[in-house]
Enzyme design. Structure first.
Site, PDB file in Angstrom:
ATOM      1  N   LYS A 123     -51.280 -21.632  88.837  1.00  0.00           N
ATOM      2  CA  LYS A 123     -52.304 -20.880  89.548  1.00  0.00           C
ATOM      3  C   LYS A 123     -51.933 -20.739  91.019  1.00  0.00           C
ATOM      4  O   LYS A 123     -51.343 -21.647  91.617  1.00  0.00           O
ATOM      5  CB  LYS A 123     -53.654 -21.592  89.398  1.00  0.00           C
ATOM      6  CG  LYS A 123     -54.854 -20.786  89.885  1.00  0.00           C
ATOM      7  CD  LYS A 123     -56.146 -21.532  89.567  1.00  0.00           C
ATOM      8  CE  LYS A 123     -57.376 -20.770  90.046  1.00  0.00           C
ATOM      9  NZ  LYS A 123     -58.631 -21.505  89.735  1.00  0.00           N
ATOM     10  N   SER A 143     -62.223 -18.932  87.446  1.00  0.00           N
ATOM     11  CA  SER A 143     -61.306 -18.213  88.308  1.00  0.00           C
ATOM     12  C   SER A 143     -59.842 -18.325  87.890  1.00  0.00           C
ATOM     13  O   SER A 143     -58.976 -17.664  88.451  1.00  0.00           O
ATOM     14  CB  SER A 143     -61.453 -18.734  89.747  1.00  0.00           C
ATOM     15  OG  SER A 143     -61.070 -20.123  89.800  1.00  0.00           O
ATOM     16  N   SER A 157     -63.928 -23.326  86.027  1.00  0.00           N
ATOM     17  CA  SER A 157     -62.877 -22.315  86.161  1.00  0.00           C
ATOM     18  C   SER A 157     -61.645 -22.554  85.314  1.00  0.00           C
ATOM     19  O   SER A 157     -60.754 -21.702  85.269  1.00  0.00           O
ATOM     20  CB  SER A 157     -62.468 -22.172  87.633  1.00  0.00           C
ATOM     21  OG  SER A 157     -63.516 -21.583  88.369  1.00  0.00           O
TER      22      SER A 157
END
Length: 477
Positions: free
Chosen positions: A81, A156, A180
């Site tokens: 990420k 996210s 997330s």
């Protein structure tokens, strides 16, 4: 053969490498080739990395030399990420504010993965500064769900989820502030873990809510998730909130588990077919000899508003450093005040701006007592309720999300989007570990979509989650 290697689990890939059925280079080429072919469509990665020939050769040599003693992640291509620092690479948190920031050191979890011999395919797209439940709020374009490109992958960590689900990597790392990791796992048919707070170092993670954030795995199987977690867990002198070995006490459980379900929280706002899959999964566990019992968690009804006071307050504080002077995008106006205003206006998107304003408001003089301190007190009560429930049960079960992956733009109103986190935020508020695993599918517009079941365990009982997760998926750990 090579074209199918990217579809392997980490466990199977590790076995294949040790059995010399394929090489590290062939495995890398399969994942990198898939990523190059499909990323223009999915936008899962913000950047694909060139092959690190030295790292690939070193991983192959290590496997050839050490065999079964080599770490399971040696030679395994992973996605990272974009808010996790990788030395020498940009880490933008999908924001214009950090578009040109290049990391000068590795996050602790990055270093641990490198030490295990893992390879990084690229940095994945995300909601800007991890603020969102759909990965529609990236400054560099939305991520598409590989199961149905008209739908969100969740957020996210939607880019990491899409990369793993579409076989653009064998697994991925994400961060979880209010769901997330777990929510995109449910929307893409993956396993997602939010570890116990402090089990994994936050050093080198771009912060959203410092008391809430945790890095964790998105994986194809429970076994893979455990491998990734075991690689990144552990105390860290660079993060004072990590749990030392002396205080990390795993919870012993019997062969049969007691599963608590707060049925009073499932009476509204949950799609009927998602509830049906949830009930079916519980019934299967009950038929296998596990006990299902009702628990009462009254304060959980207020968990979402509590979260959306505490998280923006911490975000407002953490993002104050991005002011055009110390860090991030710098715009210049006629006055010093213009510099601040223009830098932050140009650097932050709509969702970070909304949460910064909300967080600044609840911390402001005259309102901190009315909002923030009340939310913090409710957080303590919520934790006490969970602790009391865990005296009777081993885990607490919810559906991961109230509905399957929704279409882009379907939840454009902020409150509608925030309600997607209703079952996941409590684990972050309490610091307890939580796991989402697939629990069957539902139909929407002729498309079969995955759903997830969500388990929360007491602090330090991450291994109990792997046990219950494997029972649901039918794996043997």
């Amino acid at each position: 053969m090579t074209s199918n290697l990217a579809e392997l689990s980490i466990v199977d890939a590790a076995k294949g490498l040790r059995a010399k059925e394929f090489t590290v280079r062939e495995l890398w080429d399969a994942c990198a080739g898939n990523a190059k072919a499909r990323n223009p469509e999915l936008n899962a990665y913000l950047e694909l990395f060139d092959a690190d020939e030295g790292a690939i050769a070193a991983a192959q040599k290590r496997i050839d030399t050490e065999g079964a003693r080599a770490p399971m992640l040696c030679g395994i291509p992973l996605a990272m990420k974009d808010n996790i620092l990788i030395d020498g690479h940009i880490a933008s948190a999908a924001s214009k504010m950090l578009e040109n920031y290049r990391a000068t050191y590795d996050a602790t979890i990055t270093k641990k993965l490198k030490d295990a011999g893992a390879l990084f395919v690229g940095r994945t797209n995300m909601d800007e500064f991890a603020m969102g439940s759909s990965t529609e709020h990236s400054a560099f374009g939305k991520v598409l769900n590989p199961i149905d490109p008209t739908r969100v992958p969740g957020g996210s960590s939607g880019g990491s989820a899409a990369a793993a689900a579409a076989h653009l990597a064998l697994g991925a790392l994400g961060t979880d502030t209010g769901g997330s990791i777990r929510q995109p796992a449910a929307h893409t048919g993956l396993v997602g873990l939010k570890p116990t707070y402090g089990a994994v170092s936050r050093s080198g993670l771009i912060a959203l809510g410092s008391s809430l954030d945790q890095a964790g795995p998105l994986a194809k199987t429970v076994a893979d998730a455990k491998i990734l977690f075991d690689a990144i867990r552990g105390s860290d002198p660079l993060d004072a909130t990590t749990i030392t070995d002396a205080t990390y006490t795993p919870r012993p459980v019997g062969e049969k588990l007691t599963i608590g379900v707060p049925f009073h929280l499932l009476e509204s706002g949950l799609d009927a077919d998602v509830r049906a899959r949830f009930d079916e999964t519980l019934k299967t566990l009950e038929n296998e000899g596990h006990t299902i019992t009702e628990v009462t968690l009254p304060t959980s009804a207020y968990a979402l508003p509590v979260y959306y006071v505490i998280m923006p307050a911490e975000a407002s504080t953490n993002l104050a450093r991005y002011d055009g002077m110390r860090y991030g995008h710098a715009a210049r106006g006629k006055t010093l005040l213009d510099d601040y205003i223009q830098s932050r206006t140009e650097g932050f998107g709509e969702e970070p701006t909304r949460r910064i304003l909300l967080g600044t408001f609840v911390l402001s003089s005259g309102y901190i007592d009315a909002y923030y301190r009340k939310a913090d007190a409710a957080r303590r009560v919520l934790t006490e309720e969970y602790d009391a429930a865990f005296k009777q049960v081993d885990v607490i079960a919810f559906p991961t999300t109230p509905s399957p992956a929704f279409k882009f733009g379907e939840k454009s109103a902020p409150v509608s989007m925030y309600l997607e986190d209703i079952f996941t935020v409590t684990a972050n508020l309490t610091g307890m570990p939580a796991l989402s695993v697939p629990m069957g599918t539902v139909e929407r517009d002729g498309v079969t979509l995955p759903t997830g079941i969500h388990f929360t365990a007491p602090k330090g009982a991450d291994d109990v989650l792997f046990k219950i997760g494997a029972l649901v998926t039918g794996e043997t750990l």
